[in-house]
Write an enzyme that holds these catalytic residues in place. Structure first.
Site, mmCIF file in Angstrom:
data_model
loop_
_atom_site.group_PDB
_atom_site.id
_atom_site.type_symbol
_atom_site.label_atom_id
_atom_site.label_comp_id
_atom_site.label_asym_id
_atom_site.label_seq_id
_atom_site.Cartn_x
_atom_site.Cartn_y
_atom_site.Cartn_z
ATOM 1 C CB ILE A 24 -0.960 -0.001 1.199
ATOM 2 C CG1 ILE A 24 -1.976 -1.146 1.078
ATOM 3 C CG2 ILE A 24 -1.697 1.336 1.314
ATOM 4 C CD1 ILE A 24 -2.834 -1.350 2.315
ATOM 5 C CG ASN A 94 1.772 2.102 4.548
ATOM 6 O OD1 ASN A 94 0.707 1.499 4.434
ATOM 7 N ND2 ASN A 94 2.935 1.590 4.102
ATOM 8 C CE1 TYR A 164 -1.943 -5.656 11.180
ATOM 9 C CE2 TYR A 164 -4.272 -6.147 10.929
ATOM 10 C CZ TYR A 164 -3.117 -5.551 10.468
ATOM 11 O OH TYR A 164 -3.145 -4.836 9.292
ATOM 12 C CB THR A 201 0.209 -6.102 0.525
ATOM 13 O OG1 THR A 201 -0.201 -6.788 1.736
ATOM 14 C CG2 THR A 201 -0.815 -5.034 0.164
ATOM 15 N N PRO A 202 2.649 -7.891 -0.128
ATOM 16 C CG PRO A 202 4.750 -7.185 -0.875
ATOM 17 C CD PRO A 202 3.310 -6.743 -0.786
ATOM 18 C CG LEU A 203 1.746 -7.415 6.292
ATOM 19 C CD1 LEU A 203 3.009 -7.747 7.072
ATOM 20 C CD2 LEU A 203 1.127 -6.116 6.835
ATOM 21 C CD GLN A 271 -19.580 -10.316 4.734
ATOM 22 O OE1 GLN A 271 -19.957 -11.328 4.155
ATOM 23 N NE2 GLN A 271 -18.334 -10.141 5.090
#
Length: 271
Positions: A24, A94, A164, A201-203, A271
């Site tokens: 990103i 970021n 996280y 993304t790589p992450l 949702q």
């Protein structure tokens, strides 16, 4: 498909993006450059390792190697931005990492590391650049803009990503608090948080591979397919789609937007 990039909507502005060499962050750098901004990006790689990316980005981009958990490194970034540009209109905090696993087996070291990068890094970046952003913000409609990259995991919980979740939730409320602080002090700075869903993304790919290594799935693509099927829009996002949202928050189009959460998740949290 028509894409209206390169409209020069950020011409004359200076932006800083942490974690700007991939995912990103890199997409934001590319979008800002296409819109006429000069961009400083930071990451952990050495200037030598970043050389290929910088050569592709061109002369309007510059690089400072920095660890977002280090006050000394942030001071180094400030010195570089001040020397090269003397002003800053956009700060995108970021840089971030993930952490997965049951809370009972999460190490204190792992918990502290994700908090240091995902939360301390946002705090230090903001604290370091508030004076320069305030000084520069009067030059543009709506003032300077801080965009803190959170996540949908800063809005809703998910099993076995408590660290996280906690870090991205902290980014969300930190952003609201500073937005109110700047507004009350009549400082020309807006602050908003971005909440991506699942992005290629790589992450994300590295995280999926760790789940594969734990035996959760046979291959990473199985997890991509699973997350795609659970997302109402039916696919994962591309980094450029998040960069478009960041561009909105960075531009004067969002001049009346501060303390907000911009969710870009393909309908996941609806949702």
């Amino acid at each position: 498909m028509i894409e209206d990039f390169g409209s020069q909507r950020l011409k004359g502005r200076v932006a800083l993006v942490s974690g700007g060499l991939r995912g990103i962050g890199l997409a934001c750098v590319e979008r800002f450059l296409a819109e006429g901004a000069e961009v400083v990006l930071t990451d952990l790689s050495s200037p030598e390792d970043a050389a290929d990316v910088l050569a592709r980005l061109g002369q309007a981009a510059s690089y400072v190697q920095a660890d977002v958990t280090s006050e000394e490194d942030w001071s180094k970034v400030l010195a570089a931005v001040t020397e090269r540009h003397g002003r800053l209109h956009v700060l995108v905090n970021n840089a971030g990492i993930d952490l997965t696993g049951p809370v009972a087996t999460t190490s204190l070291e792992g918990w502290r590391r994700i908090m240091a990068i995902n939360v301390d890094g946002v705090f230090l970046g903001t604290r370091t650049f508030v004076p320069l952003l305030a000084q520069s913000g009067g030059e543009v409609k709506g003032g300077a803009s801080i965009v803190n990259v959170s996540s949908i995991m800063g809005l809703v919980g998910m099993s076995e990503v408590s660290g996280y979740n906690a870090s991205k939730g902290a980014v969300r409320l930190f952003t609201k608090s500073i937005a109110l602080e700047f507004a009350e002090k009549k400082m020309p700075i807006r602050a908003n948080s971005l909440h991506p869903g699942f992005v290629v993304t790589p992450l994300l790919q590295e995280g999926f591979q760790r789940w594969v290594d734990k035996g959760v799935a046979a291959k990473a693509q199985d997890l991509v397919d699973l997350m795609s099927s659970r997302t109402p829009i039916g696919r994962l996002a591309e980094p450029s789609e998040l960069a478009g949202a960041v561009f909105f928050l960075a531009s004067s189009d969002s001049s009346y937007v501060t303390g907000a959460e911009l969710v870009v998740d393909g309908g996941w949290t609806a949702q």
